[in-house]
Design a protein around this motif. Structure first.
Motif, PDB file in Angstrom:
ATOM      1  N   PRO A 152      11.877 -83.452 -18.700  1.00  0.00           N
ATOM      2  CA  PRO A 152      10.643 -83.508 -19.618  1.00  0.00           C
ATOM      3  C   PRO A 152      10.927 -84.037 -21.112  1.00  0.00           C
ATOM      4  CG  PRO A 152      11.444 -81.321 -19.516  1.00  0.00           C
ATOM      5  CD  PRO A 152      12.272 -82.285 -18.398  1.00  0.00           C
ATOM      6  N   ALA A 153      12.358 -84.089 -21.468  1.00  0.00           N
ATOM      7  CA  ALA A 153      12.644 -84.721 -22.530  1.00  0.00           C
ATOM      8  C   ALA A 153      12.439 -86.331 -22.928  1.00  0.00           C
ATOM      9  CB  ALA A 153      13.859 -84.137 -23.087  1.00  0.00           C
ATOM     10  N   VAL A 154      12.809 -86.843 -21.503  1.00  0.00           N
ATOM     11  CA  VAL A 154      12.729 -88.364 -21.400  1.00  0.00           C
ATOM     12  C   VAL A 154      11.548 -88.942 -21.880  1.00  0.00           C
ATOM     13  CG1 VAL A 154      13.028 -90.315 -19.931  1.00  0.00           C
ATOM     14  CG2 VAL A 154      14.791 -88.321 -19.880  1.00  0.00           C
ATOM     15  N   ARG A 155      11.399 -89.850 -22.545  1.00  0.00           N
ATOM     16  CA  ARG A 155      10.173 -90.453 -23.225  1.00  0.00           C
ATOM     17  C   ARG A 155      10.348 -92.171 -23.527  1.00  0.00           C
ATOM     18  NH1 ARG A 155      10.802 -91.107 -28.363  1.00  0.00           N
ATOM     19  NH2 ARG A 155      12.324 -89.840 -29.432  1.00  0.00           N
ATOM     20  N   VAL A 156       9.297 -92.858 -23.683  1.00  0.00           N
ATOM     21  CA  VAL A 156       9.320 -94.023 -23.952  1.00  0.00           C
ATOM     22  C   VAL A 156       9.921 -94.103 -25.469  1.00  0.00           C
ATOM     23  CG1 VAL A 156       7.978 -96.237 -24.495  1.00  0.00           C
ATOM     24  CG2 VAL A 156       7.499 -94.797 -22.607  1.00  0.00           C
ATOM     25  N   ALA A 157      10.874 -94.894 -25.625  1.00  0.00           N
ATOM     26  CA  ALA A 157      11.450 -94.979 -27.190  1.00  0.00           C
ATOM     27  C   ALA A 157      10.572 -95.613 -28.163  1.00  0.00           C
ATOM     28  CB  ALA A 157      12.859 -95.899 -26.999  1.00  0.00           C
ATOM     29  N   ARG A 158      10.548 -95.213 -29.645  1.00  0.00           N
ATOM     30  CA  ARG A 158       9.802 -95.994 -30.447  1.00  0.00           C
ATOM     31  C   ARG A 158      10.551 -97.155 -31.085  1.00  0.00           C
ATOM     32  NH1 ARG A 158       9.562 -90.588 -32.170  1.00  0.00           N
ATOM     33  NH2 ARG A 158      10.741 -91.291 -33.946  1.00  0.00           N
ATOM     34  N   PRO A 159       9.765 -98.181 -31.784  1.00  0.00           N
ATOM     35  CA  PRO A 159      10.295 -99.277 -32.227  1.00  0.00           C
ATOM     36  C   PRO A 159      11.329 -98.808 -33.329  1.00  0.00           C
ATOM     37  CG  PRO A 159       8.302-100.136 -31.652  1.00  0.00           C
ATOM     38  CD  PRO A 159       8.411 -98.430 -31.322  1.00  0.00           C
ATOM     39  N   ASP A 160      11.004 -97.649 -34.009  1.00  0.00           N
ATOM     40  CA  ASP A 160      11.656 -97.274 -35.267  1.00  0.00           C
ATOM     41  C   ASP A 160      12.927 -96.771 -34.867  1.00  0.00           C
ATOM     42  OD1 ASP A 160       9.807 -95.133 -34.459  1.00  0.00           O
ATOM     43  OD2 ASP A 160      11.042 -93.863 -36.011  1.00  0.00           O
ATOM     44  N   GLU A 161      13.221 -96.409 -33.797  1.00  0.00           N
ATOM     45  CA  GLU A 161      14.473 -95.850 -33.246  1.00  0.00           C
ATOM     46  C   GLU A 161      15.376 -96.788 -32.833  1.00  0.00           C
ATOM     47  OE1 GLU A 161      12.712 -91.495 -31.552  1.00  0.00           O
ATOM     48  OE2 GLU A 161      12.497 -93.505 -30.054  1.00  0.00           O
ATOM     49  N   LEU A 162      15.343 -98.033 -33.170  1.00  0.00           N
ATOM     50  CA  LEU A 162      16.463 -99.127 -32.982  1.00  0.00           C
ATOM     51  C   LEU A 162      17.717 -98.811 -33.636  1.00  0.00           C
ATOM     52  CD1 LEU A 162      16.999-101.733 -31.956  1.00  0.00           C
ATOM     53  CD2 LEU A 162      16.437-102.787 -34.122  1.00  0.00           C
ATOM     54  N   PRO A 163      17.823 -98.177 -34.811  1.00  0.00           N
ATOM     55  CA  PRO A 163      19.113 -97.966 -35.326  1.00  0.00           C
ATOM     56  C   PRO A 163      19.941 -96.834 -34.356  1.00  0.00           C
ATOM     57  CG  PRO A 163      17.701 -97.817 -37.113  1.00  0.00           C
ATOM     58  CD  PRO A 163      16.815 -97.896 -35.692  1.00  0.00           C
TER      59      PRO A 163
ATOM     60  N   LEU B 180      12.488-105.071 -25.961  1.00  0.00           N
ATOM     61  CA  LEU B 180      12.252-103.915 -25.131  1.00  0.00           C
ATOM     62  C   LEU B 180      11.416-102.797 -25.559  1.00  0.00           C
ATOM     63  CD1 LEU B 180      15.471-104.205 -22.903  1.00  0.00           C
ATOM     64  CD2 LEU B 180      13.258-104.781 -22.145  1.00  0.00           C
ATOM     65  N   LEU B 181      12.001-102.562 -26.740  1.00  0.00           N
ATOM     66  CA  LEU B 181      11.257-101.247 -27.735  1.00  0.00           C
ATOM     67  C   LEU B 181       9.757-101.681 -27.908  1.00  0.00           C
ATOM     68  CD1 LEU B 181      14.115-100.177 -30.062  1.00  0.00           C
ATOM     69  CD2 LEU B 181      13.239 -98.794 -28.423  1.00  0.00           C
ATOM     70  N   ASP B 182       9.643-102.882 -28.501  1.00  0.00           N
ATOM     71  CA  ASP B 182       8.377-103.264 -28.944  1.00  0.00           C
ATOM     72  C   ASP B 182       7.252-103.293 -27.442  1.00  0.00           C
ATOM     73  OD1 ASP B 182       9.187-103.447 -31.219  1.00  0.00           O
ATOM     74  OD2 ASP B 182       9.531-105.711 -31.296  1.00  0.00           O
ATOM     75  N   GLU B 183       7.996-103.684 -26.452  1.00  0.00           N
ATOM     76  CA  GLU B 183       7.267-103.622 -25.253  1.00  0.00           C
ATOM     77  C   GLU B 183       6.985-102.329 -24.402  1.00  0.00           C
ATOM     78  OE1 GLU B 183       8.764-106.799 -22.829  1.00  0.00           O
ATOM     79  OE2 GLU B 183       8.699-108.292 -24.575  1.00  0.00           O
ATOM     80  N   GLY B 184       7.442-101.281 -25.053  1.00  0.00           N
ATOM     81  CA  GLY B 184       7.556 -99.937 -24.507  1.00  0.00           C
ATOM     82  C   GLY B 184       8.340 -99.899 -23.308  1.00  0.00           C
ATOM     83  N   ARG B 185       9.287-100.643 -22.859  1.00  0.00           N
ATOM     84  CA  ARG B 185      10.276-100.609 -21.671  1.00  0.00           C
ATOM     85  C   ARG B 185      11.210-100.253 -21.656  1.00  0.00           C
ATOM     86  NH1 ARG B 185       9.071-106.998 -20.209  1.00  0.00           N
ATOM     87  NH2 ARG B 185      11.098-106.349 -19.275  1.00  0.00           N
ATOM     88  N   THR B 186      11.716 -99.240 -22.885  1.00  0.00           N
ATOM     89  CA  THR B 186      12.926 -98.631 -22.890  1.00  0.00           C
ATOM     90  C   THR B 186      12.633 -96.945 -22.813  1.00  0.00           C
ATOM     91  OG1 THR B 186      14.013-100.191 -24.121  1.00  0.00           O
ATOM     92  CG2 THR B 186      14.744 -97.814 -24.412  1.00  0.00           C
ATOM     93  N   PHE B 187      13.279 -96.102 -22.144  1.00  0.00           N
ATOM     94  CA  PHE B 187      13.087 -94.853 -21.947  1.00  0.00           C
ATOM     95  C   PHE B 187      14.272 -93.951 -22.529  1.00  0.00           C
ATOM     96  CE2 PHE B 187      10.389 -96.678 -18.896  1.00  0.00           C
ATOM     97  CZ  PHE B 187       9.348 -95.787 -18.961  1.00  0.00           C
ATOM     98  N   VAL B 188      14.148 -92.972 -23.462  1.00  0.00           N
ATOM     99  CA  VAL B 188      15.353 -92.216 -23.991  1.00  0.00           C
ATOM    100  C   VAL B 188      15.229 -90.869 -23.896  1.00  0.00           C
ATOM    101  CG1 VAL B 188      16.047 -94.037 -25.581  1.00  0.00           C
ATOM    102  CG2 VAL B 188      14.445 -92.461 -26.332  1.00  0.00           C
ATOM    103  N   ARG B 189      16.350 -90.242 -23.782  1.00  0.00           N
ATOM    104  CA  ARG B 189      16.340 -88.616 -24.397  1.00  0.00           C
ATOM    105  C   ARG B 189      17.185 -88.785 -25.701  1.00  0.00           C
ATOM    106  NH1 ARG B 189      17.903 -83.032 -21.105  1.00  0.00           N
ATOM    107  NH2 ARG B 189      18.098 -81.862 -23.068  1.00  0.00           N
TER     108      ARG B 189
END
Length: 291
Positions: free
Chosen positions: A147-158, A191-200
């Motif tokens: 449940p903690a895996v979600r689409v990453a946000r563009p500001d999380e690039l660093p 990929l971040l901008d397009e909502g195509r990266t998932f992260v925990r």
């Protein structure tokens, strides 16, 4: 309309003014095997193009397009692996153009037959990965999604960029920041901008860190292909990737595409076991020639 051509013999001619709708229809005959080409073709159609210019080499016989090769950052053949005429023509075109791609990738027999024709001109390769099971899932995973895996946000690039670089080094063997660091960062950012990266992301020894990541690296109307799966080394062996992938599948099916696919090196037994526990099944084999 006049068509650009390369000729080596009367029977081996490719055209580079391919109708993109014809190309998309050809890819749709085997959407999992051809997703790397289809995603680029469909993107060009969505941008308003109807012809491929030099990015696709096509073979027309009997009035219809029956083989093509995407010629971009990767070389992706889409043809019957027993179609020697098409493979000879693509190899001729590739030799004339010179190597501009970082890899040849796609259905294994097509890739290996094309490489056999090119090795004398383009070799040696840095690596030839001849056996990469192509897996697919079209139903919710068989394990509980994280449940903690979600689409990453563009500001999380660093936070994401170091994890992506680590994944690339482990997978390919060198840093993507060598030579053109801006190009790789631009790919991660896109990929971040397009909502195509998932992260925990969770707190680590030195602050927030990416624990799990996965990208939808290629997306067509029918298939979303997962690439760049990675778990931070200090937490491996805890089935994080298994539950993380189940979450990626859950959030991708329907919302993005009706099929989720990936390919993995046959020698990577732990990854294969993980994906099969999630519910992926093998439908084919990829191969990759890396330069």
């Amino acid at each position: 309309r006049a068509m650009g051509r390369w000729r080596s013999a009367a029977t081996r001619t490719v055209v580079d003014d391919v109708d993109l709708y014809d190309a998309a229809a050809l890819c749709a005959q085997d959407p999992v095997a051809t997703v790397l080409a289809a995603t680029r073709i469909e993107a060009a159609i969505a941008a308003g193009a109807d012809r491929a210019a030099a990015t696709i080499w096509g073979m027309r016989r009997g009035g219809s397009l029956d083989a093509l090769c995407w010629a971009g950052a990767n070389l992706v053949p889409v043809c019957d692996p027993d179609d020697a005429e098409a493979l000879d023509a693509f190899a001729d075109a590739a030799r004339r153009q010179g190597r501009r791609c970082s890899s040849i990738v796609g259905e294994a027999r097509c890739v290996l037959e094309l490489w056999r024709r090119l090795e004398d001109a383009w070799g040696p390769a840095r690596d030839v990965r001849a056996d990469q099971p192509s897996l697919v899932i079209d139903h919710p995973g068989l394990v509980v999604p994280d449940p903690a895996v979600r689409v990453a946000r563009p500001d999380e690039l660093p936070l994401l960029l170091p994890a992506s670089v680590s994944m690339f080094i482990e997978e390919v063997g060198y840093s993507p920041l060598t030579g053109s660091p801006g190009a790789y960062e631009a790919r991660v950012r896109a990929l971040l901008d397009e909502g195509r990266t998932f992260v925990r992301i969770e707190d680590g020894p030195d602050g927030p860190e990416v624990v799990f990541k996965a990208d939808l690296g290629a997306v067509s109307a029918q298939v979303a292909q997962v690439q760049g799966v990675w778990v931070t080394p200090r937490l491996r062996g805890r089935r994080i990737s298994e539950h993380g992938m189940a979450a990626v599948v859950q959030q991708t099916l329907g919302r993005v595409a009706p099929l989720v696919s990936l390919y993995v090196n046959a020698y990577n037994a732990p990854a294969l076991a993980c994906y099969r526990r999630v519910g992926f099944r093998q439908v084919g084999t990829y191969a990759t020639v890396l330069f």
